[in-house]
Scaffold this active site. Structure first.
Site, short mmCIF file in Angstrom:
data_model
loop_
_atom_site.label_atom_id
_atom_site.label_comp_id
_atom_site.label_asym_id
_atom_site.label_seq_id
_atom_site.Cartn_x
_atom_site.Cartn_y
_atom_site.Cartn_z
N CYS A 47 -1.72 -2.91 3.37
CA CYS A 47 -0.42 -2.70 3.99
C CYS A 47 -0.57 -1.72 5.16
O CYS A 47 -1.46 -0.87 5.15
CB CYS A 47 0.54 -2.14 2.95
SG CYS A 47 2.17 -1.68 3.58
N SER A 49 1.11 0.78 5.75
CA SER A 49 1.29 2.16 5.28
C SER A 49 -0.06 2.79 4.92
O SER A 49 -0.23 4.01 5.06
CB SER A 49 2.22 2.20 4.06
OG SER A 49 3.50 1.74 4.40
N HIS A 53 -1.46 6.27 6.85
CA HIS A 53 -2.01 7.48 6.23
C HIS A 53 -3.38 7.80 6.79
O HIS A 53 -3.72 8.96 7.04
CB HIS A 53 -2.10 7.28 4.71
CG HIS A 53 -2.56 8.49 3.97
ND1 HIS A 53 -1.75 9.60 3.77
CD2 HIS A 53 -3.74 8.80 3.38
CE1 HIS A 53 -2.41 10.52 3.09
NE2 HIS A 53 -3.62 10.06 2.84
N HIS A 69 -1.74 0.23 -2.39
CA HIS A 69 -0.54 0.37 -3.23
C HIS A 69 0.18 -0.96 -3.42
O HIS A 69 1.27 -0.99 -4.00
CB HIS A 69 0.42 1.39 -2.60
CG HIS A 69 0.91 0.97 -1.25
ND1 HIS A 69 0.13 1.09 -0.12
CD2 HIS A 69 2.08 0.42 -0.85
CE1 HIS A 69 0.80 0.64 0.93
NE2 HIS A 69 1.99 0.22 0.51
N CYS A 176 4.85 -4.49 -2.54
CA CYS A 176 5.31 -3.67 -1.41
C CYS A 176 5.98 -4.53 -0.34
O CYS A 176 7.18 -4.60 -0.24
CB CYS A 176 4.17 -2.85 -0.80
SG CYS A 176 4.72 -1.82 0.58
#
Length: 378
Positions: A47, A49, A53, A69, A176
């Site tokens: 993803c 995200s 990070h 995740h 997600c």
């Protein structure tokens, strides 16, 4: 299973520091403690995200970590106090937990959970606890999950049991991206039948938002992205129009206003850039347009003029598509199994965990919708 109660040595992709390639390492995953579940990860998606990070958020206290995740797996063992799960259950880890006991969980007004943000340190987006070590060092669990690993340990309030017949290498995406976009349209914006919508950004989340707008009965769905390669996929999932801002010499909100007699009823922003958030808001019809912000960023602030809202526009945010996670994920899996939800169409690449850095490059270059990594055999 024979591994219950023992430390498991297995393979994972470790991010030792920000802005560096992930390293495939042998890690140690401790047995689950009270109210925890140890999961064998079968498949995981990559993803944006995770990339955020690694390359943008880059909080020094968030490393070393194992990212990931958006996954699905099989319960290997359970800790004391766990009654909802048994070894062998098929499950999806969830970054946004649902304890079902706090005032947020008991309210129909939100999908947030007070306990969720005690599990995750917001500044660094890593779990407050970790059962994973490597080379004698504690490895942080990204948003309390860490699915770029053959095994992980997660609090039971952040795990959803799913249909045992569900194909894990497909439904992992429900953990997600698909819920986040689809629910932003259906649950948060509350798109209604016959309406006109605009979706900004055609990654997996944006495409899921397109799919949600269609499911809600929108008459016209305008997909907005600067990558023309995303247009055909958007139309497969329900878009009626595609607009590339680069093809116009005026602001995109003016283009959409001309296309829609003043503005769209609903807009969903799925990019994570504050200039796009502003455009999405300004694209809404001033009298009643609803703009939902989905794209994640912690590095910028969005500036709006009060007059953008005073006449009647609404600006809302959406996390995990407004789904109460442990309830919503199994429902979305069921919708997929009943052929009422498209998931396979999002998967453009299948790779192994060893190829994780190749998958990252594909996403950075905009050459994929979702890459699914096959981590362990079912």
């Amino acid at each position: 299973m024979s591994t219950a109660g023992k430390v498991i040595k297995c393979k994972a992709a470790v991010a030792w520091e920000p802005n560096k390639p992930l390293v495939i390492e042998e890690i140690e995953v401790a047995p689950p403690e009270a109210n925890e579940v140890r999961i064998k990860i079968v498949a995981t998606g990559l993803c944006h995200s995770d990339l955020y990070h690694l390359y943008e958020g880059m909080h020094k206290d968030g490393f070393p970590t194992i990212l990931g995740h958006e996954a699905a797996g099989i319960v290997e063992s359970i800790g004391p106090g766990v009654t909802e799960f048994q070894p062998g259950d098929k499950v999806i880890p969830i970054f946004l937990s649902q304890c079902k006991e706090c005032c947020f969980c008991k309210s129909p007004k939100t999908n947030q959970c007070i306990v969720a943000w005690k599990r995750v340190i917001m500044e660094s987006l890593v779990g407050a606890e970790s059962r994973i070590t490597c080379k004698g060092k504690k490895i942080f669990q990204f948003v309390g999950t860490s699915t770029f690993s053959e095994y992980t340990v997660i609090d039971q309030i952040a795990v959803a049991k799913i249909d045992p017949a569900a194909p894990l290498d497909k439904v992992c995406l429900i953990g997600c991206g698909i819920c986040t976009g689809y629910g932003a349209a259906v649950n948060t914006a509350k798109v209604d039948s016959g309406s006109t919508c605009a979706v900004f950004g055609l990654g997996a989340v944006g495409l899921a938002a397109v799919m949600g707008c269609k499911a809600a009965g929108a008459k016209r769905i305008i997909a907005v992205d600067i990558n023309p390669e995303k247009a055909d996929k958007a139309k497969v999932l329900g878009a009626t129009n595609y607009v590339n801002p680069k093809d116009h010499n005026k602001p995109i909100h003016e283009v959409l206003a001309e296309m829609t007699n003043g503005g769209v009823d609903f807009s969903v922003e799925c990019v994570g850039r504050v200039d796009v958030m502003r455009s999405a808001l300004e694209s809404c019809l001033p009298a009643w347009g609803v703009c939902v912000i989905v794209g994640w960023t912690q590095v910028s602030e969005v500036a709006i003029q009060p007059t953008d809202l005073i006449a009647g526009r609404t600006l809302k945010g959406s996390l995990f598509g407004g789904f109460k996670s442990k309830d919503g994920v199994p429902q979305m899996v069921k919708a997929y199994m009943d052929k009422k939800l498209q998931v396979d169409e999002f998967i453009t690449h299948n790779m192994t965990l060893d190829q994780i850095n190749d998958a990252i490059e594909l996403m950075k270059l905009g050459k994929c919708i979702r890459t699914v990594m096959n981590v362990s055999p079912q």
